[in-house]
Design a protein around this motif. Structure first.
Motif, PDB file in Angstrom:
ATOM      1  N   TRP A  60      -4.106  -8.999   2.223  1.00 21.69           N
ATOM      2  CA  TRP A  60      -2.906  -8.214   2.271  1.00 21.69           C
ATOM      3  C   TRP A  60      -2.849  -7.149   3.251  1.00 21.69           C
ATOM      4  O   TRP A  60      -2.243  -6.913   4.204  1.00 21.69           O
ATOM      5  CB  TRP A  60      -2.193  -7.838   1.006  1.00 21.69           C
ATOM      6  N   LEU A  64      -1.206  -6.848   6.800  1.00 25.57           N
ATOM      7  CA  LEU A  64      -0.289  -5.506   7.143  1.00 25.57           C
ATOM      8  C   LEU A  64      -0.633  -5.006   8.240  1.00 25.57           C
ATOM      9  O   LEU A  64       0.038  -4.660   9.248  1.00 25.57           O
ATOM     10  CB  LEU A  64      -0.480  -4.582   5.967  1.00 25.57           C
ATOM     11  N   THR A  68       1.419  -4.598  11.780  1.00 27.82           N
ATOM     12  CA  THR A  68       1.852  -3.235  12.503  1.00 27.82           C
ATOM     13  C   THR A  68       1.432  -3.368  13.813  1.00 27.82           C
ATOM     14  O   THR A  68       1.929  -2.870  14.759  1.00 27.82           O
ATOM     15  CB  THR A  68       0.854  -2.148  11.476  1.00 27.82           C
ATOM     16  N   MET A  84      -0.813   4.795   8.582  1.00 29.21           N
ATOM     17  CA  MET A  84      -1.180   3.630   7.436  1.00 29.21           C
ATOM     18  C   MET A  84      -2.716   3.495   7.176  1.00 29.21           C
ATOM     19  O   MET A  84      -2.952   3.275   5.896  1.00 29.21           O
ATOM     20  CB  MET A  84      -0.643   2.228   8.075  1.00 29.21           C
ATOM     21  N   HIS A 128      -1.301  -2.256  -6.339  1.00 30.88           N
ATOM     22  CA  HIS A 128      -1.420  -2.100  -4.913  1.00 30.88           C
ATOM     23  C   HIS A 128      -1.258  -3.289  -4.203  1.00 30.88           C
ATOM     24  O   HIS A 128      -0.679  -3.191  -3.044  1.00 30.88           O
ATOM     25  CB  HIS A 128      -2.966  -1.484  -4.628  1.00 30.88           C
ATOM     26  N   GLU A 131       2.530  -3.370  -4.210  1.00 32.83           N
ATOM     27  CA  GLU A 131       3.100  -2.474  -3.014  1.00 32.83           C
ATOM     28  C   GLU A 131       2.697  -2.837  -1.684  1.00 32.83           C
ATOM     29  O   GLU A 131       3.602  -2.975  -0.795  1.00 32.83           O
ATOM     30  CB  GLU A 131       2.208  -1.223  -3.429  1.00 32.83           C
ATOM     31  N   LEU A 132       1.704  -3.384  -1.241  1.00 34.02           N
ATOM     32  CA  LEU A 132       1.538  -4.232  -0.093  1.00 34.02           C
ATOM     33  C   LEU A 132       2.357  -5.254   0.074  1.00 34.02           C
ATOM     34  O   LEU A 132       2.902  -5.307   1.296  1.00 34.02           O
ATOM     35  CB  LEU A 132      -0.101  -4.620  -0.015  1.00 34.02           C
ATOM     36  N   GLN A 133       2.649  -6.179  -0.754  1.00 31.76           N
ATOM     37  CA  GLN A 133       3.564  -7.180  -0.486  1.00 31.76           C
ATOM     38  C   GLN A 133       5.120  -6.750  -0.338  1.00 31.76           C
ATOM     39  O   GLN A 133       5.876  -7.599   0.305  1.00 31.76           O
ATOM     40  CB  GLN A 133       3.467  -8.103  -1.832  1.00 31.76           C
ATOM     41  N   SER A 134       5.350  -5.770  -0.687  1.00 30.69           N
ATOM     42  CA  SER A 134       6.725  -5.083  -0.543  1.00 30.69           C
ATOM     43  C   SER A 134       6.944  -4.367   0.939  1.00 30.69           C
ATOM     44  O   SER A 134       8.054  -3.964   0.681  1.00 30.69           O
ATOM     45  CB  SER A 134       7.250  -4.253  -1.623  1.00 30.69           C
ATOM     46  N   SER A 135       5.931  -4.394   1.606  1.00 34.16           N
ATOM     47  CA  SER A 135       5.895  -3.718   2.965  1.00 34.16           C
ATOM     48  C   SER A 135       7.191  -4.116   3.961  1.00 34.16           C
ATOM     49  O   SER A 135       7.369  -5.377   3.859  1.00 34.16           O
ATOM     50  CB  SER A 135       4.648  -3.766   3.581  1.00 34.16           C
ATOM     51  N   LYS A 136       7.871  -3.204   4.393  1.00 32.55           N
ATOM     52  CA  LYS A 136       8.914  -3.545   5.165  1.00 32.55           C
ATOM     53  C   LYS A 136       8.677  -4.249   6.590  1.00 32.55           C
ATOM     54  O   LYS A 136       9.165  -5.203   6.950  1.00 32.55           O
ATOM     55  CB  LYS A 136       9.749  -2.324   5.818  1.00 32.55           C
ATOM     56  N   LYS A 139       7.947  -7.841   5.522  1.00 30.30           N
ATOM     57  CA  LYS A 139       9.130  -8.611   5.027  1.00 30.30           C
ATOM     58  C   LYS A 139       9.936  -8.978   6.669  1.00 30.30           C
ATOM     59  O   LYS A 139      10.604  -9.846   6.756  1.00 30.30           O
ATOM     60  CB  LYS A 139      10.242  -7.660   4.213  1.00 30.30           C
TER      61      LYS A 139
END
Length: 145
Positions: A60, A64, A68, A84, A128, A131-136, A139
């Motif tokens: 993840w 991410l 990014t 980040m 964690h 939390e990483l999976q819910s990153s804008k 998404k």
């Protein structure tokens, strides 16, 4: 499309498939015991779960960071990535210290201390990953594809 951007897209897609795989942790409770041999199996089972979660978390994190970098290339916004990366380093230190004091709290019983540390690590790794999976950015990247 540049070579770098297409490479990031391919790597991102591959990581998406891997990251979205459901991970199933082993039930270690059947080995939980004060008997040294069973305690050893219990701790090894917890270690296996930690290793599985660490690999999943790292997938993840890599996804991410790639997303990014793609966002940075598309928008020119170079402020997000360093922050980040710092947050990820700080989170790693937080997890280690948070679990370490739980370990020390149960000393001198080494088995109980190790159990507390490993269970803390599992709990924080799960949180964690969530939390990483819910990153804008993740998404938005999924919605754009």
């Amino acid at each position: 499309m540049t070579k770098i951007t297409s490479g990031i897209l391919i790597a991102g897609f591959t990581l998406s498939v891997i990251a979205n795989e459901d991970i199933t942790l082993k039930d270690c409770s059947k080995h939980e015991s004060s008997h040294p041999e069973k305690a050893k199996k219990f701790l090894m089972c917890l270690d296996n779960n930690i290793n599985l979660l660490e690999r999943h978390r790292q997938t993840w994190i890599t996804k991410l960071l790639l997303d990014t970098k793609k966002y940075q290339a598309d928008t020119g916004n170079t402020q997000i990535l360093p922050i980040m990366e710092r947050a990820l380093r700080n989170h790693e230190e937080y997890m280690e210290d948070s679990c370490r004091w739980r370990y020390l709290l149960d000393m001198p019983n080494a088995t109980r201390s190790a159990t507390a540390y490993k269970q803390c690590k599992i709990t924080l790794l799960k949180a964690h990953i969530s939390e990483l999976q819910s990153s804008k950015i993740l998404k938005d990247n999924v919605n754009a594809n």
